[in-house]
Design a protein around this motif. Sequence first.
Motif, short mmCIF file in Angstrom:
data_model
loop_
_atom_site.label_atom_id
_atom_site.label_comp_id
_atom_site.label_asym_id
_atom_site.label_seq_id
_atom_site.Cartn_x
_atom_site.Cartn_y
_atom_site.Cartn_z
N VAL B 88 0.74 -1.23 0.11
CA VAL B 88 -0.13 -0.07 -0.06
C VAL B 88 0.95 1.16 0.07
O VAL B 88 1.81 1.37 0.85
N VAL B 89 0.47 2.15 -0.97
CA VAL B 89 1.37 3.36 -0.90
C VAL B 89 0.48 4.42 -0.33
O VAL B 89 -0.69 4.74 -0.92
N PHE B 90 1.11 5.53 0.29
CA PHE B 90 0.14 6.63 0.98
C PHE B 90 1.16 7.83 0.40
O PHE B 90 2.42 7.87 0.46
N GLU B 91 0.46 8.77 -0.37
CA GLU B 91 1.11 10.06 -0.77
C GLU B 91 0.49 11.20 0.02
O GLU B 91 -0.88 11.34 0.32
N PHE B 92 1.35 11.74 0.70
CA PHE B 92 0.81 12.82 1.89
C PHE B 92 1.73 13.86 1.64
O PHE B 92 2.90 13.86 1.23
#
Lengths: 132, 132
Positions: B88-92
């Motif tokens: 899972v990739v989170f962009e923030f």
Amino acid sequence: MSQTSENTLKVAHQGFKYFTHGLATGEWNDFLEILTEDFNFWFPQGKYHGLNVGKQQAKEFFQYVSQAFNTGLTITSLERVTSNETTVVFEFCDEGNLMGEPYKNRVAVSFDVREDKICGYREYFGSNGKSN
Amino acid sequence: MSQTSENTLKVAHQGFKYFTHGLATGEWNDFLEILTEDFNFWFPQGKYHGLNVGKQQAKEFFQYVSQAFNTGLTITSLERVTSNETTVVFEFCDEGNLMGEPYKNRVAVSFDVREDKICGYREYFGSNGKSN
């Protein structure tokens, strides 16, 4: 046309293929063709640092990338692909010469897809670009 | 237990919640608890640049992060979440003070999930960390 995860993945993979070709050869026409007119992109550093808007800006940017890596930049491994209904992230390693110096990096690029085009792009660096 | 996309997303979201808490407060116990013993991570720069292996190394790393951002680092917006069966990739975006200087960045973190734990972590920077 409604947006589906399957179509998003398909368009992003096609875009990534053109992107890879552009990095390797400096020929960006196929990639530019798949971008929407209002395409926008974020880049981590240098002249194009931050948010850039419009296809013309993208054209100038990718030409600038290919001038910096004038012997081409090769994607040595595609490590992960993750997606949702509108976005696909590619994690990969690349290698080449930047202004004549050996360069390699770990990179994540995130493509936003609208129908059969790419409307957004964000690039993230996982290394400092030095080759060791 | 077989790996499903649904479970992977659930574990990664829990991990991201603990990660966010750790960045904000310097309390990393919950996050460390959700890591496998053979947890490994990639970081883009500085003392921990490159591949780091093992939970002890992770513990030292996150303490080091919290010392550098000693007033806490706040995630100001979670922009995208993408996933596949194991990652899972989170962009923030985040914001804080680094050694007393204003700092903000765009970040992508990629979590690899194995059963109910996080076994890998890769961090990518989308900006240069300067606040302007």
